[in-house]
Design an enzyme around this catalytic site. Structure first.
Site, PDB file in Angstrom:
ATOM      1  N   SER A 145     -40.685  13.468 -15.026  1.00  0.00           N
ATOM      2  CA  SER A 145     -39.086  12.892 -15.344  1.00  0.00           C
ATOM      3  C   SER A 145     -38.225  14.395 -14.761  1.00  0.00           C
ATOM      4  CB  SER A 145     -38.847  13.028 -16.695  1.00  0.00           C
ATOM      5  OG  SER A 145     -39.631  11.928 -17.113  1.00  0.00           O
ATOM      6  N   GLY A 146     -38.615  15.604 -15.458  1.00  0.00           N
ATOM      7  CA  GLY A 146     -37.626  16.832 -14.869  1.00  0.00           C
ATOM      8  C   GLY A 146     -37.819  17.310 -13.581  1.00  0.00           C
ATOM      9  N   GLU A 154     -47.073  18.231  -7.266  1.00  0.00           N
ATOM     10  CA  GLU A 154     -47.508  17.309  -8.408  1.00  0.00           C
ATOM     11  C   GLU A 154     -48.883  16.957  -8.053  1.00  0.00           C
ATOM     12  OE1 GLU A 154     -46.442  15.946 -11.454  1.00  0.00           O
ATOM     13  OE2 GLU A 154     -48.913  15.687 -11.245  1.00  0.00           O
ATOM     14  N   CYS A 169     -43.665   9.943 -18.524  1.00  0.00           N
ATOM     15  CA  CYS A 169     -42.805   8.860 -18.752  1.00  0.00           C
ATOM     16  C   CYS A 169     -43.325   7.631 -18.033  1.00  0.00           C
ATOM     17  CB  CYS A 169     -41.446   9.379 -18.548  1.00  0.00           C
ATOM     18  SG  CYS A 169     -40.154   8.009 -18.719  1.00  0.00           S
ATOM     19  N   CYS A 227     -42.938   6.493 -21.819  1.00  0.00           N
ATOM     20  CA  CYS A 227     -41.897   5.613 -22.053  1.00  0.00           C
ATOM     21  C   CYS A 227     -41.976   4.140 -21.369  1.00  0.00           C
ATOM     22  CB  CYS A 227     -40.393   6.044 -21.436  1.00  0.00           C
ATOM     23  SG  CYS A 227     -40.441   7.825 -21.468  1.00  0.00           S
ATOM     24  N   LYS A 235     -45.471   2.349 -22.494  1.00  0.00           N
ATOM     25  CA  LYS A 235     -45.003   1.980 -24.026  1.00  0.00           C
ATOM     26  C   LYS A 235     -44.071   0.864 -24.169  1.00  0.00           C
ATOM     27  CE  LYS A 235     -41.778   3.830 -26.083  1.00  0.00           C
ATOM     28  NZ  LYS A 235     -41.505   4.974 -26.421  1.00  0.00           N
ATOM     29  N   TYR A 256     -42.401   9.588 -33.874  1.00  0.00           N
ATOM     30  CA  TYR A 256     -42.055   8.482 -33.581  1.00  0.00           C
ATOM     31  C   TYR A 256     -43.302   7.786 -32.617  1.00  0.00           C
ATOM     32  CZ  TYR A 256     -41.339  10.169 -28.708  1.00  0.00           C
ATOM     33  OH  TYR A 256     -41.520  10.586 -27.320  1.00  0.00           O
ATOM     34  N   ILE A 257     -44.211   8.444 -32.137  1.00  0.00           N
ATOM     35  CA  ILE A 257     -45.096   7.851 -31.345  1.00  0.00           C
ATOM     36  C   ILE A 257     -46.030   7.090 -32.267  1.00  0.00           C
ATOM     37  CG2 ILE A 257     -47.239   8.346 -29.808  1.00  0.00           C
ATOM     38  CD1 ILE A 257     -45.646  10.641 -28.407  1.00  0.00           C
ATOM     39  N   GLU A 307     -44.594   3.913 -33.269  1.00  0.00           N
ATOM     40  CA  GLU A 307     -44.257   2.871 -32.077  1.00  0.00           C
ATOM     41  C   GLU A 307     -45.830   2.371 -31.789  1.00  0.00           C
ATOM     42  OE1 GLU A 307     -40.721   4.716 -29.778  1.00  0.00           O
ATOM     43  OE2 GLU A 307     -42.653   5.049 -28.850  1.00  0.00           O
ATOM     44  N   ASP A 316     -40.263  19.019 -21.121  1.00  0.00           N
ATOM     45  CA  ASP A 316     -41.108  19.329 -22.408  1.00  0.00           C
ATOM     46  C   ASP A 316     -41.554  20.645 -22.372  1.00  0.00           C
ATOM     47  OD1 ASP A 316     -40.544  16.636 -22.934  1.00  0.00           O
ATOM     48  OD2 ASP A 316     -42.622  15.792 -22.968  1.00  0.00           O
ATOM     49  N   LEU A 346     -37.681  14.510 -24.453  1.00  0.00           N
ATOM     50  CA  LEU A 346     -37.407  13.386 -24.118  1.00  0.00           C
ATOM     51  C   LEU A 346     -37.088  13.000 -22.429  1.00  0.00           C
ATOM     52  CD1 LEU A 346     -34.662  12.132 -27.026  1.00  0.00           C
ATOM     53  CD2 LEU A 346     -36.829  11.111 -26.615  1.00  0.00           C
ATOM     54  N   VAL A 355     -34.166   6.676 -29.624  1.00  0.00           N
ATOM     55  CA  VAL A 355     -34.560   5.445 -30.190  1.00  0.00           C
ATOM     56  C   VAL A 355     -36.086   5.471 -30.456  1.00  0.00           C
ATOM     57  CG1 VAL A 355     -34.909   2.948 -29.761  1.00  0.00           C
ATOM     58  CG2 VAL A 355     -32.715   3.630 -29.294  1.00  0.00           C
ATOM     59  N   HIS A 396     -17.934 -10.884 -31.991  1.00  0.00           N
ATOM     60  CA  HIS A 396     -18.470 -11.760 -33.041  1.00  0.00           C
ATOM     61  C   HIS A 396     -19.001 -12.969 -32.230  1.00  0.00           C
ATOM     62  CE1 HIS A 396     -19.098 -13.613 -37.026  1.00  0.00           C
ATOM     63  NE2 HIS A 396     -18.424 -14.660 -36.598  1.00  0.00           N
ATOM     64  N   GLU A 436     -21.147  -5.764 -33.903  1.00  0.00           N
ATOM     65  CA  GLU A 436     -20.060  -5.681 -34.630  1.00  0.00           C
ATOM     66  C   GLU A 436     -20.205  -4.891 -35.929  1.00  0.00           C
ATOM     67  OE1 GLU A 436     -18.265  -9.339 -36.178  1.00  0.00           O
ATOM     68  OE2 GLU A 436     -20.624 -10.277 -35.931  1.00  0.00           O
TER      69      GLU A 436
HETATM   70  P1  FAD Z   1     -43.863  15.330 -17.376  1.00  0.00           P
HETATM   71  O1  FAD Z   1     -43.205  14.172 -17.478  1.00  0.00           O
HETATM   72  O2  FAD Z   1     -44.965  15.280 -18.535  1.00  0.00           O
HETATM   73  O3  FAD Z   1     -44.390  16.104 -16.186  1.00  0.00           O
HETATM   74  C1  FAD Z   1     -44.897  16.874 -15.863  1.00  0.00           C
HETATM   75  C2  FAD Z   1     -45.836  17.025 -14.715  1.00  0.00           C
HETATM   76  O4  FAD Z   1     -46.410  18.132 -14.430  1.00  0.00           O
HETATM   77  C3  FAD Z   1     -46.898  16.053 -14.654  1.00  0.00           C
HETATM   78  O5  FAD Z   1     -47.020  14.992 -13.666  1.00  0.00           O
HETATM   79  C4  FAD Z   1     -48.146  16.939 -14.562  1.00  0.00           C
HETATM   80  O6  FAD Z   1     -49.420  16.468 -13.753  1.00  0.00           O
HETATM   81  C5  FAD Z   1     -47.530  18.030 -13.765  1.00  0.00           C
HETATM   82  N1  FAD Z   1     -48.356  19.277 -13.888  1.00  0.00           N
HETATM   83  C6  FAD Z   1     -48.807  20.058 -14.906  1.00  0.00           C
HETATM   84  N2  FAD Z   1     -49.236  21.240 -14.357  1.00  0.00           N
HETATM   85  C7  FAD Z   1     -49.017  21.375 -13.119  1.00  0.00           C
HETATM   86  C8  FAD Z   1     -49.154  22.407 -12.310  1.00  0.00           C
HETATM   87  N3  FAD Z   1     -49.786  23.655 -12.661  1.00  0.00           N
HETATM   88  N4  FAD Z   1     -48.432  22.169 -10.903  1.00  0.00           N
HETATM   89  C9  FAD Z   1     -47.989  20.948 -10.552  1.00  0.00           C
HETATM   90  N5  FAD Z   1     -47.752  20.235 -11.362  1.00  0.00           N
HETATM   91  C10 FAD Z   1     -48.069  20.269 -12.737  1.00  0.00           C
HETATM   92  N6  FAD Z   1     -39.269   9.797 -23.742  1.00  0.00           N
HETATM   93  C11 FAD Z   1     -37.998   8.919 -23.708  1.00  0.00           C
HETATM   94  O7  FAD Z   1     -36.953   9.472 -23.495  1.00  0.00           O
HETATM   95  N7  FAD Z   1     -38.151   7.636 -24.138  1.00  0.00           N
HETATM   96  C12 FAD Z   1     -39.387   7.164 -24.472  1.00  0.00           C
HETATM   97  O8  FAD Z   1     -39.232   6.172 -25.059  1.00  0.00           O
HETATM   98  C13 FAD Z   1     -40.677   7.971 -24.695  1.00  0.00           C
HETATM   99  N8  FAD Z   1     -41.414   7.479 -24.913  1.00  0.00           N
HETATM  100  C14 FAD Z   1     -42.634   8.250 -25.060  1.00  0.00           C
HETATM  101  C15 FAD Z   1     -43.963   7.667 -25.381  1.00  0.00           C
HETATM  102  C16 FAD Z   1     -45.247   8.505 -25.284  1.00  0.00           C
HETATM  103  C17 FAD Z   1     -46.502   7.845 -25.640  1.00  0.00           C
HETATM  104  C18 FAD Z   1     -45.072   9.827 -24.948  1.00  0.00           C
HETATM  105  C19 FAD Z   1     -46.338  10.727 -24.821  1.00  0.00           C
HETATM  106  C20 FAD Z   1     -44.005  10.510 -24.464  1.00  0.00           C
HETATM  107  C21 FAD Z   1     -42.775   9.422 -24.601  1.00  0.00           C
HETATM  108  N9  FAD Z   1     -41.487  10.257 -24.258  1.00  0.00           N
HETATM  109  C22 FAD Z   1     -40.312   9.410 -24.171  1.00  0.00           C
HETATM  110  C23 FAD Z   1     -41.313  11.350 -23.675  1.00  0.00           C
HETATM  111  C24 FAD Z   1     -41.170  11.764 -22.061  1.00  0.00           C
HETATM  112  O9  FAD Z   1     -42.315  11.100 -21.639  1.00  0.00           O
HETATM  113  C25 FAD Z   1     -41.262  13.200 -21.838  1.00  0.00           C
HETATM  114  O10 FAD Z   1     -40.350  13.610 -22.589  1.00  0.00           O
HETATM  115  C26 FAD Z   1     -40.864  13.490 -20.541  1.00  0.00           C
HETATM  116  O11 FAD Z   1     -41.985  12.893 -19.700  1.00  0.00           O
HETATM  117  C27 FAD Z   1     -40.909  14.777 -20.201  1.00  0.00           C
HETATM  118  O12 FAD Z   1     -40.718  15.286 -18.782  1.00  0.00           O
HETATM  119  P2  FAD Z   1     -41.213  16.725 -18.198  1.00  0.00           P
HETATM  120  O13 FAD Z   1     -40.832  16.350 -16.694  1.00  0.00           O
HETATM  121  O14 FAD Z   1     -40.753  17.473 -18.889  1.00  0.00           O
HETATM  122  O15 FAD Z   1     -42.929  16.575 -18.085  1.00  0.00           O
END
Ligand code: FAD
Length: 450
Positions: free
Chosen positions: A15-16, A35, A43, A48, A51, A179-180, A183, A305, A312, A344, A439, A444
């Site tokens: 995501s980030g 990646e 996510c 997300c 899920k 929350y996990i 859910e 994260d 999130l 949520v 309504h 509401e």
């Molecule tokens: P990530 O999305 O985890 O991406 C990190 C990436 O880095 C991965 O693809 C990995 O392969 C890569 N990586 C790792 N090491 C290396 C390396 N050395 N070199 C290159 N790449 C590397 N959030 C919500 O907002 N709503 C929800 O409903 C929700 N539900 C969730 C349900 C579950 C079961 C889980 C586990 C999480 C949920 N989240 C939810 C949280 C959300 O998924 C994370 O907050 C979000 O994905 C964080 O994004 P990120 O970019 O920090 O990390």
């Protein structure tokens, strides 16, 4: 590619990381993204998105029952084809992957399908030894699920394993009260499992408003989920009839077909070469950042994260975009405000929350007032469903500024977003009450709370 230079090198295409790449490229930066796994990270692939697909399916189970009560001709026990559901889920995810691939290509971001590690504050090394020189490095490597350190823990899975299930296991234990855990319990119960939630503490979701989480626990029990508080799992053991869970805390030992741990996540920082570059970590292994996402090393930022700040997806995305606006978009003050982030919990019905719980507000302000609405949503009433909604508003000061909104009920996930805007803009209780209701809706009740 060896020795190639980029304005920005991003580690992680979740995501980030993806948000950082797209925004930097839109400002004209030359970007490389490493990646090694599936685009979209946690996510899209094991968070997300899958899920929510499972939650929607479980939600339909209740709606089918309500439809039957309303007079629709529905079979007494409608059957779900898991393979079909998983196929539709995967098709949806494949569509997201395709759209990301297209956007990476269109924006000129170089995607390298390898892990990366830091050689120094300006150099990233790929797995094949290729070195990339970077004007700036962003670490967005996310987090991973943890299993507790107890005998037999290997017999249990984590949320990633939940997404690999090919059918609803008959008897499931979910360990955790976050929350996990909530859910996964709701989804598996909805899709036919007998679910037991093993919670170490005295309540669910300790960061949320206690009145709301007490109601949530009551909802889970009313639906038929066994919730055991102050129950410590001591060991797992394979026995003839299933996995035996040895419990401490007054609860009887039990047998399950599947045990899932939802006991926390840790930042993914291993093997990144952070020590070599001198990037500081906190006691929990998260990368330490300041308000502008700067790490302890100039030229290296971290988002999402891996920093353990409000884990999130929209938080990782928003932090990434602001960072790129600051670095490449001529907005030197751009940074994410981490206050009042709405979120949520996808329980059945969902629990949405923004701002302070009542206890947090009382700890910060002298004058705190609360408003409530308990009601039965119309579809529940028509279909003789038992689920009720509880909405709560927390206000502070003489002008009753709204500092917390907590919604447990049908549609809470969709209703909260607009009210989160109002709360962030500083809305008062008076202004809420002056807003004419729509309504008949559940929404509401937010402006009608007393
Ligand atoms: P990530 O999305 O985890 O991406 C990190 C990436 O880095 C991965 O693809 C990995 O392969 C890569 N990586 C790792 N090491 C290396 C390396 N050395 N070199 C290159 N790449 C590397 N959030 C919500 O907002 N709503 C929800 O409903 C929700 N539900 C969730 C349900 C579950 C079961 C889980 C586990 C999480 C949920 N989240 C939810 C949280 C959300 O998924 C994370 O907050 C979000 O994905 C964080 O994004 P990120 O970019 O920090 O990390």
């Amino acid at each position: 590619m060896s020795g190639q230079s980029f304005d920005l090198v991003v580690l992680g295409g979740g995501s980030g990381g993806l948000a950082a790449c797209f925004r930097a490229a839109s400002h004209g930066a030359r970007v490389a993204m490493l990646e090694p796994a599936l685009l979209g990270g946690t996510c899209v692939n094991v968070g997300c998105v899958p899920k929510k697909a499972m939650w929607l399916a479980a939600d339909l189970v209740e709606r089918i029952a309500l439809a039957s009560a309303l007079g629709f001709d529905v079979p007494a026990a409608p059957r779900l084809s898991w393979p079909r559901l998983l196929q539709r889920r995967q098709q949806y995810i494949d569509g997201i992957h395709a759209s990301y691939r297209q956007r990476l290509q269109d924006s000129g971001v170089v995607h390298i399908a390898q892990r990366g590690r830091l050689r120094d504050a300006r150099t990233v090394e790929c797995e094949d030894g290729t070195r990339l020189h970077a004007g700036h490095i962003v670490i967005a490597t996310g987090s991973h699920a943890l299993k507790p350190d107890l005998p037999g823990a290997g017999l249990g899975g984590v949320s990633d394993d939940f997404f690999a299930l090919q059918a609803a296991p008959a008897r499931v234990a979910i360990v955790g009260g976050g929350y996990i855990a909530v859910e996964l319990a709701g989804v598996l119960h909805g899709l036919g499992s007998e679910v037991t939630l093993l919670v170490r503490g005295k309540e669910l979701l300790s960061q949320f408003d206690a009145e709301m989480t007490a109601q949530l626990a009551q909802n889970l029990r009313q639906q038929g989920i066994t919730v055991r508080f102050e129950c410590q799992l001591q060991a797992l053991e394979r026995r003839a009839g299933g996995i035996h869970a040895r419990l401490q805390g007054g609860a009887a030992d039990a047998l399950f077909d599947t045990v899932l741990f939802a006991t926390g996540r840790a930042p993914s920082t291993r093997g990144l070469g952070l020590e070599t570059a001198g990037v500081a970590l906190d006691d929990n292994g998260a990368i330490v950042v300041d308000a502008f996402q700067n790490t302890s090393v100039p030229g290296i930022s971290a988002i999402g994260d891996v920093t353990a700040q409000a884990m999130l997806t929209p938080v990782a995305v928003a932090a990434a975009r602001r960072l790129m606006d600051r670095l490449y978009g001529g907005q030197p003050e751009a940074r994410l405000d981490y206050d009042n982030i709405p979120s949520v919990v996808f329980s059945h019905p969902p629990l949405g929350s923004v701002g302070l719980s009542e206890a947090q507000a009382r700890g910060r302000f002298d004058t705190v007032t609360t408003y409530h609405s308990r009601f039965r949503p119309m579809l529940q009433a028509l279909g003789e469903g038992q689920t009720r909604s509880l909405f709560k508003m927390v206000c502070a000061g003489a002008d009753e500024k709204v500092v917390g909104i907590h919604l447990l009920g049908e549609g809470a996930d969709e209703i909260l977003q607009g009210f989160a805007v109002a709360l962030k803009a500083g809305v008062t209780r008076r202004q809420m009450a002056d807003t004419v209701a729509i309504h008949p809706t559940s929404a509401e009740e937010v402006v009608l709370m007393r």
